[in-house]
Scaffold this motif. Structure first.
Motif, mmCIF file in Angstrom:
data_model
loop_
_atom_site.group_PDB
_atom_site.id
_atom_site.type_symbol
_atom_site.label_atom_id
_atom_site.label_comp_id
_atom_site.label_asym_id
_atom_site.label_seq_id
_atom_site.Cartn_x
_atom_site.Cartn_y
_atom_site.Cartn_z
ATOM 1 N N MET A 1 -25.087 16.523 -21.269
ATOM 2 C CA MET A 1 -24.717 17.874 -21.707
ATOM 3 C C MET A 1 -23.207 17.990 -21.718
ATOM 4 S SD MET A 1 -25.977 21.550 -20.161
ATOM 5 C CE MET A 1 -27.616 21.333 -20.848
ATOM 6 N N ASN A 2 -22.659 18.629 -22.781
ATOM 7 C CA ASN A 2 -21.222 18.738 -22.943
ATOM 8 C C ASN A 2 -20.673 20.071 -22.472
ATOM 9 O OD1 ASN A 2 -20.897 16.158 -24.108
ATOM 10 N ND2 ASN A 2 -21.610 16.945 -26.079
ATOM 11 N N THR A 3 -21.398 20.732 -21.613
ATOM 12 C CA THR A 3 -20.974 22.015 -21.063
ATOM 13 C C THR A 3 -21.090 21.979 -19.549
ATOM 14 O OG1 THR A 3 -21.790 23.176 -23.039
ATOM 15 C CG2 THR A 3 -21.376 24.498 -21.069
ATOM 16 N N PRO A 4 -20.015 22.300 -18.811
ATOM 17 C CA PRO A 4 -20.156 22.402 -17.357
ATOM 18 C C PRO A 4 -21.243 23.410 -16.998
ATOM 19 C CG PRO A 4 -17.846 22.451 -18.003
ATOM 20 C CD PRO A 4 -18.648 22.560 -19.272
ATOM 21 N N LYS A 5 -21.968 23.135 -15.928
ATOM 22 C CA LYS A 5 -23.148 23.947 -15.616
ATOM 23 C C LYS A 5 -22.831 25.432 -15.524
ATOM 24 C CE LYS A 5 -26.556 22.464 -12.949
ATOM 25 N NZ LYS A 5 -27.345 22.094 -11.743
ATOM 26 N N GLY A 6 -21.732 25.782 -14.909
ATOM 27 C CA GLY A 6 -21.414 27.190 -14.734
ATOM 28 C C GLY A 6 -21.186 27.948 -16.022
ATOM 29 N N LEU A 7 -20.874 27.230 -17.098
ATOM 30 C CA LEU A 7 -20.600 27.866 -18.382
ATOM 31 C C LEU A 7 -21.824 27.937 -19.291
ATOM 32 C CD1 LEU A 7 -17.113 26.302 -19.203
ATOM 33 C CD2 LEU A 7 -17.591 28.556 -18.234
ATOM 34 N N ILE A 8 -22.953 27.446 -18.803
ATOM 35 C CA ILE A 8 -24.176 27.504 -19.618
ATOM 36 C C ILE A 8 -24.646 28.951 -19.752
ATOM 37 C CG2 ILE A 8 -26.619 26.870 -19.674
ATOM 38 C CD1 ILE A 8 -25.859 24.263 -18.292
ATOM 39 N N ASN A 9 -24.972 29.326 -20.985
ATOM 40 C CA ASN A 9 -25.502 30.658 -21.239
ATOM 41 C C ASN A 9 -26.985 30.701 -20.888
ATOM 42 O OD1 ASN A 9 -23.746 32.816 -22.755
ATOM 43 N ND2 ASN A 9 -23.025 30.812 -23.434
ATOM 44 N N VAL A 10 -27.369 31.676 -20.104
ATOM 45 C CA VAL A 10 -28.773 31.897 -19.770
ATOM 46 C C VAL A 10 -29.101 33.329 -20.139
ATOM 47 C CG1 VAL A 10 -30.530 31.860 -17.978
ATOM 48 C CG2 VAL A 10 -28.622 30.245 -17.879
#
Length: 211
Positions: free
Chosen positions: A1-10
């Motif tokens: 995944m190319n997005t740090p976990k904290g920046l993932i949209n949920v």
């Protein structure tokens, strides 16, 4: 995944926003983020939160999260420390005034997760993996002035030991230097915080990822 976990949209909101918004609602103005993997991606937060500060950890892949803690070891007094891999559903867990150091935990009849053992006064005595009728450790903690200052010293000491970088920072106050602390457990529930550790858990929470 190319997005740090904290920046993932949920469900339309970045996970880290749930923590930052709670801090701002509690009139906490000094917000610091330690960046590691794909750290420049966190610059997007500045559009919404221009006053946050970044510390960069270029050695994030050389050990565990104690490396990030070492970069901010002088900032733990009267501070919350939170990981970015969860959704804070109840912003009231973050309060403007705290008077004792604490670690959030959720009671579970049985779990394979990271657990906190407490005494009759709800003071944390140990940490371990898996158990019954125990508390799952949730990465929302608060450190008063005395404990925060001690935590910075102890993290620095452990960090500079042989293989010290291989520790996670929570092992310092709850295992390696636990004699220096009396941290209270604050009980919360699964309705307060949702931790996301796997892609399967993410898909279960936000159907868009199941496509």
């Amino acid at each position: 995944m190319n997005t740090p976990k904290g920046l993932i949209n949920v469900n339309g909101t970045r996970m880290i926003d749930t923590m930052i918004d709670a801090a701002i609602a509690a009139d906490i103005e000094d917000i610091v983020i330690v960046r590691g993997y794909l750290g420049d991606n966190f610059d997007q937060l500045l559009h919404k939160y221009p006053n946050i500060r970044f510390f960069d950890n270029p050695h994030y892949n050389e050990g565990d999260n104690i490396i990030s803690a070492e970069y901010v070891k002088d900032l733990f007094e009267n501070s919350y420390i939170m990981d970015s891999d969860f959704i804070l559903k109840n912003p009231n867990l973050i309060r403007k005034y705290e008077y004792e150091s604490m670690h959030c935990g959720i009671f579970s009849e049985k779990t394979d997760d990271w657990c906190l053992g407490v005494d009759e006064n709800q003071i944390i005595q140990s940490e371990y993996y898996g158990g019954e009728n125990t508390y799952i450790g949730i990465s929302v903690t608060y450190w008063n002035s005395e404990d925060g200052k001690q935590l910075g010293k102890d993290i620095d000491e452990i960090f500079h030991t042989p293989n010290g970088k291989k520790n996670y920072w929570q092992a310092v106050p709850f295992t390696l230097k636990k004699e220096n602390y009396k941290i209270k457990l604050r009980e919360c529930s699964f309705s307060d915080i949702i931790e996301i550790d796997t892609f399967e858990e993410l898909k279960a929470i936000d159907p868009i990822y199941a496509i």
